[in-house]
Structures are given as structure tokens and as C-alpha cells.
Design a protein around this motif. Structure first.
Motif, mmCIF file in Angstrom:
data_model
loop_
_atom_site.group_PDB
_atom_site.id
_atom_site.type_symbol
_atom_site.label_atom_id
_atom_site.label_comp_id
_atom_site.label_asym_id
_atom_site.label_seq_id
_atom_site.Cartn_x
_atom_site.Cartn_y
_atom_site.Cartn_z
ATOM 1 N N ARG A 59 0.444 -1.354 0.059
ATOM 2 C CA ARG A 59 -0.319 -0.006 -0.294
ATOM 3 C C ARG A 59 0.977 0.922 -0.478
ATOM 4 N NH1 ARG A 59 -4.739 -1.625 2.166
ATOM 5 N NH2 ARG A 59 -5.379 -0.172 3.106
ATOM 6 N N THR A 145 6.575 -5.358 21.174
ATOM 7 C CA THR A 145 4.801 -4.887 21.995
ATOM 8 C C THR A 145 3.849 -4.881 21.270
ATOM 9 O OG1 THR A 145 5.570 -3.211 20.456
ATOM 10 C CG2 THR A 145 6.370 -3.084 22.452
ATOM 11 N N GLU A 146 4.376 -6.838 20.823
ATOM 12 C CA GLU A 146 3.405 -7.058 19.947
ATOM 13 C C GLU A 146 2.284 -6.918 19.045
ATOM 14 O OE1 GLU A 146 0.714 -8.281 24.065
ATOM 15 O OE2 GLU A 146 0.558 -10.307 23.120
ATOM 16 N N GLN A 147 3.229 -5.306 18.673
ATOM 17 C CA GLN A 147 2.640 -4.367 17.189
ATOM 18 C C GLN A 147 2.376 -5.765 15.943
ATOM 19 O OE1 GLN A 147 3.747 -0.426 16.429
ATOM 20 N NE2 GLN A 147 4.255 -0.521 18.826
ATOM 21 N N MET A 154 -4.826 -8.485 12.183
ATOM 22 C CA MET A 154 -6.598 -7.719 12.386
ATOM 23 C C MET A 154 -6.126 -8.141 10.387
ATOM 24 S SD MET A 154 -5.861 -4.061 13.736
ATOM 25 C CE MET A 154 -5.248 -4.152 14.038
ATOM 26 N N GLY A 155 -6.167 -9.141 9.993
ATOM 27 C CA GLY A 155 -5.293 -9.756 8.873
ATOM 28 C C GLY A 155 -4.698 -9.249 8.027
ATOM 29 N N SER B 87 -5.625 -14.634 6.708
ATOM 30 C CA SER B 87 -5.593 -13.183 6.650
ATOM 31 C C SER B 87 -7.215 -13.296 6.285
ATOM 32 C CB SER B 87 -4.873 -12.481 5.950
ATOM 33 O OG SER B 87 -5.166 -11.716 4.647
ATOM 34 N N PHE B 95 -9.104 -9.212 18.085
ATOM 35 C CA PHE B 95 -8.054 -9.949 19.020
ATOM 36 C C PHE B 95 -7.753 -8.794 20.317
ATOM 37 C CE2 PHE B 95 -4.878 -11.508 21.650
ATOM 38 C CZ PHE B 95 -4.637 -13.233 21.381
ATOM 39 N N PHE B 97 -5.365 -7.194 22.886
ATOM 40 C CA PHE B 97 -4.422 -7.763 23.118
ATOM 41 C C PHE B 97 -4.114 -7.189 24.421
ATOM 42 C CE2 PHE B 97 -3.431 -8.067 18.689
ATOM 43 C CZ PHE B 97 -2.649 -9.211 18.865
ATOM 44 N N ALA B 101 -1.030 -2.674 22.201
ATOM 45 C CA ALA B 101 -0.298 -3.481 20.717
ATOM 46 C C ALA B 101 -0.586 -2.349 20.269
ATOM 47 C CB ALA B 101 -0.756 -4.958 20.598
ATOM 48 N N LEU B 102 -1.019 -0.667 20.719
ATOM 49 C CA LEU B 102 -1.622 -0.308 19.798
ATOM 50 C C LEU B 102 -0.156 -0.057 18.525
ATOM 51 C CD1 LEU B 102 -3.640 2.505 21.644
ATOM 52 C CD2 LEU B 102 -3.833 0.557 20.298
ATOM 53 N N PHE B 103 -0.484 0.613 17.696
ATOM 54 C CA PHE B 103 0.325 1.230 16.531
ATOM 55 C C PHE B 103 0.482 2.502 16.583
ATOM 56 C CE2 PHE B 103 -2.318 -1.845 13.437
ATOM 57 C CZ PHE B 103 -1.084 -2.969 13.533
ATOM 58 N N ASP B 104 2.505 2.582 17.017
ATOM 59 C CA ASP B 104 2.696 3.599 17.888
ATOM 60 C C ASP B 104 3.304 4.760 16.558
ATOM 61 O OD1 ASP B 104 5.253 2.145 19.527
ATOM 62 O OD2 ASP B 104 5.589 2.262 17.136
ATOM 63 N N MET B 106 0.811 5.528 13.598
ATOM 64 C CA MET B 106 -0.114 6.335 14.177
ATOM 65 C C MET B 106 -0.745 6.995 15.011
ATOM 66 S SD MET B 106 -1.351 2.735 11.759
ATOM 67 C CE MET B 106 -0.561 1.472 10.669
ATOM 68 N N PHE B 114 -7.769 1.222 11.048
ATOM 69 C CA PHE B 114 -6.732 0.492 10.771
ATOM 70 C C PHE B 114 -7.591 -1.033 9.831
ATOM 71 C CE2 PHE B 114 -3.666 -3.290 9.965
ATOM 72 C CZ PHE B 114 -2.581 -2.269 9.005
ATOM 73 N N PRO B 115 -8.440 -1.809 10.985
ATOM 74 C CA PRO B 115 -9.333 -3.010 9.909
ATOM 75 C C PRO B 115 -10.387 -2.335 8.641
ATOM 76 C CG PRO B 115 -9.348 -2.725 12.359
ATOM 77 C CD PRO B 115 -8.319 -1.691 11.984
ATOM 78 N N ARG B 117 -9.652 -0.136 6.453
ATOM 79 C CA ARG B 117 -8.839 0.354 5.549
ATOM 80 C C ARG B 117 -8.243 -0.856 5.105
ATOM 81 N NH1 ARG B 117 -8.354 5.850 5.769
ATOM 82 N NH2 ARG B 117 -8.266 7.046 7.497
ATOM 83 N N GLN B 118 -8.382 -2.328 6.279
ATOM 84 C CA GLN B 118 -6.802 -2.906 4.924
ATOM 85 C C GLN B 118 -8.841 -4.031 4.576
ATOM 86 O OE1 GLN B 118 -3.841 -3.100 5.959
ATOM 87 N NE2 GLN B 118 -4.004 -4.907 4.805
ATOM 88 N N HIS B 119 -9.293 -3.533 4.945
ATOM 89 C CA HIS B 119 -10.131 -4.659 3.972
ATOM 90 C C HIS B 119 -11.423 -4.440 4.156
ATOM 91 C CE1 HIS B 119 -8.324 -8.078 5.879
ATOM 92 N NE2 HIS B 119 -8.487 -7.980 7.156
ATOM 93 N N ARG B 164 -10.582 -0.629 18.680
ATOM 94 C CA ARG B 164 -9.992 -0.931 17.819
ATOM 95 C C ARG B 164 -10.674 -3.026 17.429
ATOM 96 N NH1 ARG B 164 -3.466 -1.451 16.286
ATOM 97 N NH2 ARG B 164 -4.109 -3.388 18.212
#
Ligand SMILES: Nc1ncnc2c1ncn2[C@@H]1O[C@H](COP(=O)(O)OP(=O)(O)O)[C@@H](O)[C@H]1O
Ligand SMILES: [Mg+2]
Lengths: 290, 287
Positions: A59, A145-147, A154-155, B87, B95, B97, B101-104, B106, B114-115, B117-119, B164
Motif C-alpha cells: 500500500r 510490544t505485540e504490534q 487484523m488480517g 488473513s 483480539f 491484546f 499493542a497499538l501501532f505507535d 499512527m 486500521f481494520p 482500511r485493510q478490508h 479497534r
């Protein structure tokens, strides 16, 4: 862990010569086996990344930041070090060449060395130090941190989302860094040799043009592509397999630089030998500085 | 009412764990675990820290691969799917966590979106509305949307993680200690959210918690896991499996001690150990 030490091989065997030999063989066997397993895991990581690269385009929001980081942010430092390397080469070789009265050949030597060897290796080393170890630390933190798990949950596929864009950025943009290092090195050599030491400009450059062919430039660029690929894969692999905690992240980052650097030198040697054979196919008379 | 609903929906359990064993580098975590979770059920997973609850949930969504045994989700063997099938299947999971487990890299808004936009095929305006709606459900104001995860407190991050996980309306939601570290009021907000989510759509949930309030409030069924090191050889790792009422009347001393929060013979064990060993085990059991 420490309360139950695993039994080392030399305690299983008795202390006779036969026993010692057996334990020696077993220790080496374990080392070889571990190395093979690590190598296999790394190969598998590469294979799966390549498969993802051709399955689906990454992407754009993952592509551009990485391209920027590799291509734009690294340019100044590559330009600076390139300039100095060019000047240092001129300083070092001037006296030797002067003694035999061949200082006008300096241009050929400096420019040839830069374009074939130092430019690509320098750009790659800078990339490994500046970007590679940062990638390993970043991905390592994401692992700890499990990211990375969260991405997968989340696929999104972590290899597709994280590794492919970094790989492409290194692969496509390291040639531009190399060209920058080459150019600034040549400029630095010219500055010190021609402007400062007042070597005759006409002979400096005509000797260079005679010695350095397009093929030499290509050799440097081809090498750099391999360096870039190696840096990206080693760094991402280290990040993905990072051990828990701050210590693990630090180790992943250090390992990624050390291993990238070893890979760069190893590839430089191997590709140097292979590409030289091609060189003699195109230029059977061989290279000549004089 | 719950039981009938389950029977109507389908005979086959949604999740089936068959003889799963997991180990990491000679350290055995799970041994021969058998568990079936029917669709629509809310299962609470109990057990002391480090006994493998998180590992078991990660096995269910295929983040951890078992050394032996199979995990079936809706009849499909998770570990036989290729990357893309997996996937795609993970769209049906949510899930939460343990540490969010946030994306730091973003913002909060991008994290929650995120999910989608992903799908999903949603417009930006739709995504924005859905994100704000989800955030307000977990008690967070609109103003957090543009913040980075590092700017929020641990409890707020946890709730963002919850938002999320819920945004795609998954069929199976796994909550890993959703209320640990939250204040009592916020814990209850989360409990209500878990119950409300289940009431609104026929979702199956697995909740890991140490909070017996949460456990009693949300559970249809409780399962307690024991660390392998505390089991007799051959004993099943699941030492309790029953309803909340059965939990109160159980005779197993280990379960009663856990539920009532009594250290019992553990104190004696600790005293028997040398101080060095005691600190080491307490480090090792952090999860
Ligand atoms: N990826 C991993 N690599 C090695 N060991 C792990 C990994 N994940 C979990 N463990 C170990 O597995 C055990 C159980 O962990 P976990 O499932 O997180 O416990 P908890 O029941 O508290 O959630 C711990 O001892 C932990 O150290
Ligand atoms: Mg856990």
C-alpha cells in the motif's frame, strides 16, 4: 533457567580419549546444526517475503515513508562521507605517485577506486548504519510490544505490510545513494588533487576518462543493488526475531549492523570476482592505469 | 435461553481445540489441551500469570503454531491455511491484546480505522463516523482521534485496543485481560461493553481475566488452566470447566484458592526457596 543447567555434551561422555573426541564431535555438530537452522530460517524468511512481493503491491502509505527515509534522509550523510573519502584518497596516493612522477594518473586511480569499490561500499555502510539498524530496532520494538501480532490478527500480513516496502526502498534507492557517493567522491578528489595540489587538469581528466569505463560504473551499481537487498533482509529478519525487552531490541539493532557489514564485504568480494570475469569478456585487453 | 440459542445455530462448535501442545525452546507451555467453544458462548479463561492463557488464545488465531494437535475454527484447520486464506479468516476475529499493542507510528484514529482500511470498502467519512462511534462506546472523547498512543494513559490505550478489535463486528472476540490496570468504574464499563456487544450480535467471546467480578458477570462458562509445572504427570491442564454456579460449589482446593485469592501452601513453598530463586520465579511469572 539457571537452577537446572542443561547438560553439556562433555558431561555425557566419559573422560577417556574416545569420550573426549566424541564430545568434541558432538559440540561441533551442534554448532553446525544451529548455524544450518539459522540459515534455513533466514532463507525461508526471504522466500516468503519474495512471494508476498509478487502477490500484491504494497500500500502506498507504507511505501512512501520508507522511500523517503532511505532515499532522501540518507543523502546528506552519504554526500559528506563521499567527499571526504575522495579527498583522503587524493592525500594518500599523491606522494607515492609524485615520487615516480605520475601524479597526473591520480585521477584514474581515485575515480576508478571510487566508482568500483568505495562508492558502493560507503553508501551501503551508511545505509546499514543509519537506516538498517533503525529498521531492526523499530521492527524489534513492534515485535516485543505485540504490534506485529496485532497486524497479523487484523488480517494484514506483517511481511507484506512491513518487510516488502522496506526491501523495495533499499533495493531501488541504494543506486541513487551510490551515485551520490561516487559523484561527491570524484568532486572531492578533484578538489584536493586539481584545485589544491595543482595537478594538471587536462591530464588528470583524460587519464580518468581512459581508465574508467561505463562498465566500471555499472559494476558499482550492480553491487550496490545486492548490498541494499542484503541490508534490508538482514535488518528486517533481526527485527522480526528480536528477543523480549529493551536489551533484545538493542541486540537486534547491533546485530543487524554487524551482519549487514559482513554481508556487504562478503558480497563485494564475491561480486567483484564474478563481475571481473565479465569484464574480461568485454575488454579482453584488461584494465590499465598506465 | 442461551443453550437453546446455541443448539439452534449449529451443532458443530465454533472453536475446537484438539490435543494442542505448545512449547518454546524446550519450555513446555501447553500439553494436550482439549477445548470446545460453541458459537454464542462467553468463555472466561482463568489461571495464574504465566500458565499459558495468552499462548492458548494466540494458538486459536494462528499466531502461535502448536507443536502437536489441531485448532479448528468453524470446521477449518487454522494451521493448514495459507497466508492469504488465514488473513481472510482473521476478519472474523477480534483480539484485544493485553498491553493494547497499538501501532505507535499512527494516531488513535488511524489505529481504530486500521481494520476498516485493510478490508472494508468504506468512504473516509464513513470510517470517521464509525471510529468516533466506537471510541465513544469505550468512553473516549473525539479529541483523542488525533493523538498518538504515547500521549494516552495505559487504561485509555487499553480501551482504544478494545475499540479497534470491535470495529469489524467480529464473530469471535478474544479479550486478554481487558480490565487489568483500569479503575473499578472503568472496569465495569468494560464489563458492560462485553455484555452489550454479545447481546447486540451473536458473538462468541473468550475473556482472560484475573478479576472475579468480571468473570462472574460475563461468563456463561469458566475454564481454569494450570501451569504444567504444578501438575502431576498425566493430569489434564484444564482443572476446572463449568458454569459460575459450579465454580462456587467446586471442591478442588486449587480452584477455590484462586477464586478467593488465597496464597495457601504457596507461601510455604516460597519460604522453602532461597531468596535468589524466589526473585527469579517472580520475574519469570510476569506476563
Ligand atoms: N513467543 C514466546 N517465546 C518464548 N516463550 C514464550 C513466548 N510467548 C510466551 N512464552 C512463555 O510462555 C509462558 C506463558 O505465557 P502467557 O501465555 O503469556 O501467560 P499468561 O497465562 O500469563 O497469559 C510464559 O512463561 C512465557 O514466558
Ligand atoms: Mg497473558
Amino acid at each position: 533457567m539457571s537452577t537446572v543447567p542443561s547438560t553439556p555434551n562433555h558431561e555425557i561422555f566419559d573422560h577417556s580419549y574416545l569420550g573426549k573426541t566424541a564430545s568434541w564431535v558432538a559440540d561441533w555438530g551442534k554448532l553446525i546444526l544451529d548455524t544450518l537452522v539459522a540459515f534455513g530460517a533466514f532463507s525461508l524468511f526471504n522466500l516468503r517475503t519474495f512471494r508476498w512481493m509478487f502477490t500484491r503491491l504494497p500500500r502506498s502509505e507504507t511505501i512512501w515513508p520508507n522511500f523517503y527515509r532511505v532515499g532522501v534522509s540518507s543523502l546528506p550523510v552519504v554526500a559528506l562521507t563521499g567527499t571526504f573519502i575522495g579527498m583522503v584518497l587524493a592525500v594518500q596516493s599523491y606522494f607515492q605517485f609524485r615520487q615516480i612522477g605520475l601524479e597526473t594518473r591520480l585521477g584514474a586511480v581515485i575515480n576508478m577506486t571510487l566508482v568500483r569499490e568505495l562508492g558502493p561500499v560507503l553508501a551501503a555502510t551508511m545505509l546499514a548504519g543509519r537506516v538498517g539498524s533503525a529498521m531492526a530496532a523499530e521492527l524489534g520494538t513492534m515485535r516485543v510490544t505485540e504490534q506485529i501480532d496485532a497486524l497479523a490478527a487484523m488480517g494484514a500480513h506483517p511481511l507484506h505490510y512491513l518487510v516488502v516496502p522496506r526491501f523495495l526502498a533499499c533495493l531501488f534507492l541504494i543506486p541513487t545513494l551510490t551515485v551520490m557517493a561516487d559523484f561527491m567522491g570524484v568532486a572531492g578528489g578533484h578538489f584536493y588533487g586539481v584545485t589544491w595540489l595543482e595537478i594538471d587538469i587536462h591530464h588528470y581528466w583524460s587519464n580518468s576518462i581512459q581508465a574508467v569505463t561505463n562498465f566500471d560504473l555499472m559494476v558499482g551499481l550492480i553491487k550496490s543493488v545486492f548490498f541494499g537487498a542484503a541490508i534490508a533482509m538482514v535488518s528486517c529478519y533481526q527485527g522480526f526475531n528480536c528477543d523480549a525487552g529493551a536489551e533484545g531490541v538493542g541486540r537486534a539493532s547491533t546485530n543487524s549492523f554487524v551482519q549487514s557489514f559482513v554481508m556487504i564485504l562478503l558480497l563485494d568480494l564475491v561480486l567483484g570476482i564474478i563481475l571481473d570475469n565479465f569484464y574480461f569478456m568485454f575488454y579482453p585487453d584488461g584494465a590499465s592505469f598506465f | 435461553m442461551m443453550i437453546e440459542q446455541i443448539m439452534d445455530e449449529q451443532q458443530q462448535p465454533l472453536v475446537e481445540i484438539k490435543g494442542v501442545s505448545v512449547s518454546f525452546e524446550n519450555q513446555h507451555i501447553l500439553r494436550d489441551v482439549q477445548l470446545q467453544i460453541p458459537a454464542g458462548e462467553t468463555l472466561v479463561l482463568l489461571g495464574e500469570s504465566g500458565c499459558g492463557k495468552t499462548v492458548l488464545m494466540k494458538t486459536i488465531i494462528g499466531l502461535v503454531h502448536p507443536n502437536r494437535g489441531d485448532v479448528l475454527f468453524d470446521g477449518q484447520d487454522i494451521n493448514r491455511l495459507n497466508d492469504q486464506e488465514l488473513s481472510y479468516l482473521r476478519l472474523r476475529f477480534g483480539f484485544v491484546f493485553q498491553n493494547a499493542a497499538l501501532f505507535d507510528s499512527m494516531t488513535i484514529g488511524q489505529n481504530v480505522a486500521f481494520p476498516l482500511r485493510q478490508h472494508g470498502r468504506f468512504t473516509s467519512a464513513q470510517i470517521r463516523d464509525m471510529v468516533i462511534a466506537r471510541l465513544s462506546e469505550v468512553g473516549l472523547p473525539d479529541s483523542v482521534v488525533h493523538k498518538k498512543p504515547a500521549e494516552l494513559s495505559g487504561g485509555m490505550r487499553k480501551r482504544v485496543g478494545l475499540a479497534r478489535a470491535l470495529i469489524m463486528n467480529p464473530e469471535l472476540i478474544m479479550y486478554d485481560e481487558p480490565t487489568t490496570g483500569l479503575d473499578p468504574i472503568m472496569s465495569d464499563v468494560i464489563n458492560e461493553l462485553i455484555i452489550r456487544t454479545r447481546r447486540r450480535n451473536p458473538v462468541t467471546s473468550i475473556v482472560v481475566t484475573h478479576d472475579m467480578n468480571t468473570a462472574r458477570k460475563v461468563a456463561d462458562r469458566l475454564v481454569m488452566l494450570m501451569p504444567l509445572s504444578r501438575l502431576a504427570p498425566g493430569e489434564s491442564q484444564i482443572i476446572f470447566d463449568g458454569t459460575p454456579a459450579e465454580l462456587d460449589s467446586t471442591r478442588d482446593r486449587r480452584v477455590r484458592q484462586f477464586v478467593n485469592g488465597e496464597a495457601g501452601e504457596r507461601l510455604m513453598e516460597m519460604r522453602g526457596e532461597s531468596p535468589a530463586e524466589a526473585t527469579e520465579t517472580s520475574h519469570g511469572s510476569q506476563s
